[in-house]
Every structure is written in C-alpha cells, then in structure tokens.
Design a protein around this motif. Structure first.
Motif, PDB file in Angstrom:
ATOM      1  N   SER A   1     -10.850 -27.479   7.253  1.00 10.98           N
ATOM      2  CA  SER A   1     -12.109 -28.197   7.985  1.00 10.98           C
ATOM      3  C   SER A   1     -12.573 -29.025   7.190  1.00 10.98           C
ATOM      4  N   SER A   2     -12.865 -28.654   5.714  1.00  9.55           N
ATOM      5  CA  SER A   2     -13.407 -29.765   4.972  1.00  9.55           C
ATOM      6  C   SER A   2     -12.578 -31.157   4.801  1.00  9.55           C
ATOM      7  N   THR A   3     -11.381 -31.025   4.962  1.00  5.61           N
ATOM      8  CA  THR A   3     -10.383 -32.211   5.123  1.00  5.61           C
ATOM      9  C   THR A   3     -10.970 -33.118   6.148  1.00  5.61           C
ATOM     10  N   SER A   4     -11.056 -32.640   7.444  1.00  3.56           N
ATOM     11  CA  SER A   4     -11.536 -33.216   8.818  1.00  3.56           C
ATOM     12  C   SER A   4     -12.970 -33.929   8.325  1.00  3.56           C
ATOM     13  N   ARG A   5     -13.785 -33.169   7.898  1.00  4.05           N
ATOM     14  CA  ARG A   5     -15.132 -33.668   7.759  1.00  4.05           C
ATOM     15  C   ARG A   5     -15.135 -34.787   6.447  1.00  4.05           C
ATOM     16  N   ARG A   6     -14.372 -34.793   5.622  1.00  6.09           N
ATOM     17  CA  ARG A   6     -14.056 -35.736   4.429  1.00  6.09           C
ATOM     18  C   ARG A   6     -13.664 -36.898   4.857  1.00  6.09           C
ATOM     19  N   PHE A   7     -12.348 -36.802   5.293  1.00  6.40           N
ATOM     20  CA  PHE A   7     -11.605 -37.831   5.584  1.00  6.40           C
ATOM     21  C   PHE A   7     -11.539 -38.422   7.151  1.00  6.40           C
ATOM     22  N   GLY A   8     -12.092 -37.591   7.914  1.00  6.09           N
ATOM     23  CA  GLY A   8     -11.861 -38.003   9.479  1.00  6.09           C
ATOM     24  C   GLY A   8     -10.534 -37.742   9.825  1.00  6.09           C
ATOM     25  N   GLY A   9     -10.470 -38.369  11.017  1.00  2.98           N
ATOM     26  CA  GLY A   9      -8.965 -38.587  11.805  1.00  2.98           C
ATOM     27  C   GLY A   9      -9.023 -37.392  12.994  1.00  2.98           C
ATOM     28  N   THR A  10      -7.932 -37.526  13.636  1.00  2.00           N
ATOM     29  CA  THR A  10      -7.700 -36.638  14.913  1.00  2.00           C
ATOM     30  C   THR A  10      -6.780 -35.586  14.570  1.00  2.00           C
ATOM     31  N   GLY A  11      -5.630 -35.772  13.586  1.00  3.64           N
ATOM     32  CA  GLY A  11      -4.853 -34.761  13.240  1.00  3.64           C
ATOM     33  C   GLY A  11      -3.694 -34.786  13.889  1.00  3.64           C
ATOM     34  N   LEU A  12      -3.437 -36.132  14.677  1.00  2.00           N
ATOM     35  CA  LEU A  12      -2.357 -36.408  15.581  1.00  2.00           C
ATOM     36  C   LEU A  12      -1.211 -37.357  15.141  1.00  2.00           C
ATOM     37  N   GLY A  13      -1.445 -37.965  14.100  1.00  2.00           N
ATOM     38  CA  GLY A  13      -0.733 -38.973  13.272  1.00  2.00           C
ATOM     39  C   GLY A  13       0.781 -38.208  13.145  1.00  2.00           C
ATOM     40  N   LEU A  14       0.885 -37.160  12.405  1.00  2.00           N
ATOM     41  CA  LEU A  14       1.958 -36.500  11.920  1.00  2.00           C
ATOM     42  C   LEU A  14       2.848 -35.840  13.163  1.00  2.00           C
ATOM     43  N   SER A  15       2.153 -35.188  13.990  1.00  2.00           N
ATOM     44  CA  SER A  15       2.701 -34.801  15.340  1.00  2.00           C
ATOM     45  C   SER A  15       3.447 -36.008  16.007  1.00  2.00           C
ATOM     46  N   ILE A  16       2.702 -37.224  16.261  1.00  2.00           N
ATOM     47  CA  ILE A  16       3.349 -38.210  17.045  1.00  2.00           C
ATOM     48  C   ILE A  16       4.541 -38.874  16.013  1.00  2.00           C
ATOM     49  N   ALA A  17       4.205 -39.114  14.864  1.00  2.00           N
ATOM     50  CA  ALA A  17       5.356 -39.469  14.021  1.00  2.00           C
ATOM     51  C   ALA A  17       6.781 -38.677  14.093  1.00  2.00           C
ATOM     52  N   ARG A  18       6.622 -37.349  13.888  1.00  2.00           N
ATOM     53  CA  ARG A  18       7.631 -36.670  14.159  1.00  2.00           C
ATOM     54  C   ARG A  18       8.414 -36.649  15.489  1.00  2.00           C
ATOM     55  N   ASN A  19       7.672 -36.600  16.486  1.00  2.00           N
ATOM     56  CA  ASN A  19       8.017 -36.582  17.983  1.00  2.00           C
ATOM     57  C   ASN A  19       8.704 -37.957  18.251  1.00  2.00           C
ATOM     58  N   PHE A  20       8.181 -38.969  17.486  1.00  2.00           N
ATOM     59  CA  PHE A  20       9.093 -40.517  17.695  1.00  2.00           C
ATOM     60  C   PHE A  20      10.494 -40.199  16.938  1.00  2.00           C
ATOM     61  N   ALA A  21      10.403 -39.730  15.506  1.00  2.00           N
ATOM     62  CA  ALA A  21      11.627 -39.643  14.966  1.00  2.00           C
ATOM     63  C   ALA A  21      12.635 -38.677  15.592  1.00  2.00           C
ATOM     64  N   ARG A  22      12.198 -37.691  16.320  1.00  2.00           N
ATOM     65  CA  ARG A  22      13.136 -36.901  17.001  1.00  2.00           C
ATOM     66  C   ARG A  22      13.539 -37.578  18.268  1.00  2.00           C
TER      67      ARG A  22
END
Length: 633
Positions: free
Chosen positions: A443-464
């Motif tokens: 939770s501290s990472t989200s508060r500090r750096f922001g973001g939705t947490g979707l980037g890696l999920s999208i990247a892996r789905n594209f790669a597969r």
C-alpha cells in the motif's frame, strides 16, 4: 469359453441349458447302445456254438458206421434252423464226409462255428443177456471228426441297425424335447434381460421417462425395480441439471450484458474524458509556447504532468478492459526491430536525465538490423510499460535495456529483451502476484508512486497473446530485471518499404491543412497547434462542408486531419467518398490522418480499411503532431 461370450442372451441361455442335456444323453445313449450290441453279439455266438455242439453228438453214429445218408439227413434237418447257411462234417483226418448248404446266396458275412465229434462210451447193464460191460476210465475221448456250421450274420446286422436306428431316434426325440424345454426356459429368463437392456439403452439415448413393468418377484424383479429407481434418479438429475444450465445461461447472458455495458461505458467515458483532456493538454501545450515567467512555467509543467498521468490511468483501464474481454487483434506488419528499440529508448532519455539516472541500450544479434513481421505497437507498449516502471521505481543508479535476437532452425527470430534497474526491488514472495491486475508491492508503494497496478498485467497478456512470455527476477533494495521473450517471423529487407503508405503527399509546406472537427474545444486546440507550427488551417465543422472544400478545384490542401465522429457522416465514409472523387476526376488524393477519442483497435482497423494514412488518438500532443507533419510535409 468363447461360445458363452458370443451371440444373443437367448442363444447363450439355450446353449447353457442344452449342452449338459446333450452331453448326458449322448453318454447314456452310447453306453446303452454299446451294451445292447455286445449282448446281440454274444447271443449270436452262443446260438451258433449251441447248434454245433448239439449236432456233433448226433453225427457220431453216422461217422463211425460211415452212413453218409444218415449224415446228410441230419445236416438237412439242421439247415432248416434260421441263420444256418452251411454245414460240413469232416473225419478225423479232415476229409469231407458230408456237406449241405442253402441254395440261396448268403447276404453279408458268415460266422464259422465248429464242434468236435467224439466217440462216447455207453455202459450196458443188462444181466439177462450177460451184456454188462465195465466202465472204461479214459480222460481223453477219441476224436472221430469235426462239425462246421457257417452262420449268416445278416440278420444280426439288421438287428444291430434296428437297435442303432431306434437309439438315434430316441436320442433325437430326447434332444428335440430338451431343445424345446431349454428354448422355453431361455426365453423366460431372457425376456426380462432383453427388456432391461432396451430400457438401459433408452436411458443412454436420453429417454429418461422409460420404465419397466415388473412381473416377477425374484432377483430379476429386484433388478428391474433398481433400474426404474435409477431412471427416476437420472430424470431428477436431468431436471436439476437443466435448471442449473438455465440459471448458468441466464447468468452468462447477464454477465455478457454487463460486460457489454461496461465496454460501452468505458468507450463512452474514454470519448467523454479524452475530449476535455484534449482541450486541457492542448491549451497547456499552447500556453507553453507563449512568454511565461518561471513560476508560470512550473505551473504549466505540473499541470501537464498531472494530465499525462491521468491519461495514462485512462489508457491502462481501457487496455485492461480490452485484454479482459479479448477485444483486441494483433497486427502482422513488417517493421524494423532495431529501429523500434532505439525509438522506444529515446523517448525516455529526457525523463531519465531529468531524474539524474543513466539509460543504456544494448542490442546485438544476427542479422544486425532485422525486419520482422509482427505487431510493433504492442511490442512498443510492453517496453514502454517496463521502462516506465523502471523509471518510476528507481531513485538513483541506472536503467538498462538489453536486447538480443537469433534465428532458430525453423527460421523464426527469437527476441529476448531485458529491462534492468537499480530501484527498490520486489520481495520474491510477491513477485509473481505483481503480474495480477491492480497489484503493487504494498500500500505504501501505491501511495508513494501512484499508478493503477495494471501495467505488468497488460504487458504479460500482450506477450502471451503474441506467443511469448514475460518473467521477472528481483531482490528488495537491489533492483529488478524483467525478461521478455517473443518470436517473430523474419522477412526480407525489401518488405520494409511496406511501412510507407501508398499515397505520396505533395511536399509543399505552403498549402493549408484541412481540419475536419465538430467540437469547438478540439477545433481551437488543433488549430492553435498547427498555427504554432507555422501552418495555415482551413476548418470544416462537418462532413458536408469538408466535401464541398475537397471537391473545389480552386482549393488545394497538403494534408487532412479528420475526426471520425462527425454529426452528419462518419469520417471513414467521408474519406472513402473523397478517394472515389479523386479517382473520378483523375487527381492525386491528399493523405488523411484520423482523429479519435476512443483509441480502440477497431477504430484503427477501420481507418486503415478506409484508406487513411495515419491515426492520432486524443488528446493529441504537439510532439505526435509534429512527427506526422514531418513525415508528410
């Protein structure tokens, strides 16, 4: 035995019931027939020997006296006995004394019986005439000759045949009776079994209302009752399954309807959010071109970064929605792999220098500058996500993009990209979960750096989806390394020319630009950006006005920017009309760049099908606009 495993149940039951009866009947019939035939044979031997033994003493006197007539009379009398065919009388030297036989020819074989003619002592006890003689004790009687009797065997053979015939007839009657009885018993046993087989087959075919009529109060009846209970259970289970399937279908339809509603909502929100954001970002970029104080420049920078962050969040949500419902299609076009890697890294050079980081790019492989078939947009998006995360979570040190490729035995180019950083790192137990949607380190990472947490999920789905894989290794406090493996089809260098659209624009910078846009804010933003780049602009607010300008022979344009959502006609049909008009009047068409706020793959595909040469999603940046203009003007 195989005989009990083949055929119908009725035939098998008949065989099982009939076989023991046949074995027992054949055994008994064979035994009694053999005994009767042996008794008949003994009777024949006894009869023949008895006749010979009786005739031998009667011929004694005739042999002693040499009275041949007497012998012939005795022989003729004996020939009258049944089955006697020939009688011979021989002396002690074997000479024939007398012989008689029947005139008819003997039928069948003859059996020979013989008896010795012995001299018999007759004691006389007659005192008157003093004829008394003493009894002579002699243990070896004197042999006078021999009697031979030939007995015809035909009658005995006929009797044997009669016995065999009666035995076989009796056996056949018994066998037929056993067959009839076993058939009746087999049918009685097989009928319920056949009914049960048909009932089970009907249940297997789906006719679960099949029931058996129970007529027996034994194990067969219990089995039929169990089959009826099974059918009832299956029928209830089918009803429950049907109800469950109906509920599942309804739930699926509701889920699909909800998914469509979500997709429509996201598409609408994308358009509605991107339209005002286009105005905000456009105005900020235009404001940056004016004279500003240092404080105003800082305000503009913060506002621009905030809008860019908001735009990235919107893009991530839309991408995740498309990935979730698999509503995107991969391109299969040729592109320069090495050049794409360089352009992607160059886009991050300014940000890394501003943050005090170093960005290094290493690439090697054979061939040195491969041209491959694939989806360059998705590959660039994966690398942008990985480099963006590395930039976000690295405070000091370096970021490295390392790419290596080689061609395997099947002629496929295997690309391996590593994005390494010296950032905060990820705990090993949370590393795999980072590829799940809406997941971050904590939770501290989200508060500090922001973001939705979707980037890696999208990247892996594209790669597969592209036939590859995205993995990661990391240590907290030491940094992370993301490894991307993708296969590409290698193509020739000559096909790289396919990246250039077929329409050549007139390299005349003095011709105005035609802007077809109905939204006043977007009109102001695009017109301001184009004028800031020293380009004259002609504005059309709808498709009809644009068509009037395009078919005016006195008006020429260098390039067309066309919104795809116009109030009277969509931009695709408008540009198709323009291409047909150019073909009719034999003039060179101008290139057209589509403008859209949805940024969907469907709009991109439709723009290509309409013959458009480019695609810009709103909000449009001055950098993207400049790159398009530099290519065509």
């Amino acid at each position: 035995m195989n005989i009990f495993r083949r055929g119908s149940i009725t035939r098998r039951l008949i065989t099982i019931a009939l076989l023991p009866a046949i074995l027992l009947g054949v055994t008994l019939l064979g035994y009694f027939t053999h005994v009767r035939l042996e008794a008949l044979d003994r009777e024949m031997q006894t009869t023949g020997q008895l006749i010979a033994d009786q005739l031998a003493p009667a011929t004694e006197y005739g042999v002693i006296t040499g009275n041949l007539d007497l012998l012939r009379n005795l022989i003729k009398g004996s020939l009258r006995m049944p089955n006697v065919h020939k009688i011979e009388v021989l002396d002690q030297d074997g000479n024939l004394l007398a012989m008689e036989q029947k005139t008819s020819v003997a039928q069948g074989p003859l059996r020979l019986f013989s008896a010795q003619i012995e001299r018999q002592g007759i004691p006389l006890h007659y005192d008157l005439f003093l004829l008394n003689t003493d009894v002579v004790e002699d243990h070896q009687p004197q042999q006078l000759g021999q009697v031979r009797i030939s007995l015809s065997y035909q009658s005995f053979v006929e009797r044997q045949r009669s016995i065999l015939f009666r035995s076989l007839l009796l056996g056949a009657v018994v066998l037929l009776a056993a067959l009839l009885l076993s058939t009746r018993l087999a049918r009685a046993f097989a009928r319920p079994l056949v009914e049960m087989r048909k009932a089970v087959q009907a249940l297997q075919d789906g006719r679960l209302d099949t029931r058996l009529e129970i007529r027996e109060r034994n194990q067969m009846g219990e089995l039929m009752a169990n089959i009826n209970r099974l059918a009832t259970t299956l029928q209830q289970a089918e009803m429950q399954q049907h109800n469950a399937m109906t509920e599942l279908i309804n739930a699926r339809e509701q889920a699909e309807q909800a998914s469509r509603a979500k997709s429509d909502f996201l598409a609408m929100m994308s358009h509605e959010l991107r339209t005002p954001m286009n105005g905000v970002m456009g105005m900020l970029q235009l404001l940056e071109t004016t004279e500003l104080t240092n404080e105003q420049v800082e305000y503009c920078r913060i506002a621009s970064e905030s809008t860019e962050h908001l735009l990235k969040v919107i893009n991530d949500i839309l991408d995740f929605s498309r990935v979730e419902r698999e509503a995107f299609e991969l391109e299969h076009i040729p592109f320069d792999l090495s050049a794409l890697l360089d352009r992607t890294a160059i886009a991050f050079e300014y940000a890394t220098r501003k943050k005090g980081l170093s960005l290094s790019v290493e690439r090697n492989g054979q061939p040195p500058t491969p041209v491959v078939l694939g989806d360059p947009t998705r590959l660039r998006q994966i690398l942008v996500n990985l480099l963006g995360n590395a930039l976000k979570f690295t405070e000091q040190g370096l970021i490295q993009l390392s790419a290596h490729w080689q061609v395997d035995a099947n002629g496929t180019l295997q690309l391996t990209c590593r994005v390494m950083d010296s950032g905060i790192g990820i705990a090993p137990e949370r590393l795999e979960r980072m590829f799940d949607a809406f997941q971050q380190g904590d939770s501290s990472t989200s508060r500090r750096f922001g973001g939705t947490g979707l980037g890696l999920s999208i990247a892996r789905n594209f790669a597969r989806k592209m036939g590859g894989e995205l993995k990661a290794t990391s240590q907290p406090g030491q940094g992370s390394c993301f490894i991307l493996n993708l296969p590409f089809e290698l193509t020739g260098q000559a096909q790289a020319a396919m990246d250039i659209p077929p329409i050549e624009a007139a390299r005349v910078g003095t011709l105005p630009v035609l802007l077809v846009e109905d939204n006043p804010v977007n009109q102001m933003v695009m017109e301001g950006m184009l004028r800031s780049l020293a380009l004259p602009v002609v504005l059309a607010e709808d498709a009809q006005q644009a068509m009037q300008l395009l078919k005016d022979p006195t008006q020429a344009f260098s390039i067309i920017f066309m919104d795809i959502l116009l109030p009277d006609m969509n931009g695709f049909d408008t540009y198709r009309w323009y291409l047909q008009h150019c073909a009719d009047v034999h003039i060179q068409p101008r290139p057209c760049i589509a403008l859209t706020a949805s940024a969907s793959d469907e709009d991109r595909r439709r723009s290509e099908e309409a013959g458009m040469q480019g695609f810009l999603s709103k909000p449009v940046t001055r950098k993207a606009l400049r790159q398009v203009l530099e290519h065509w003007l």
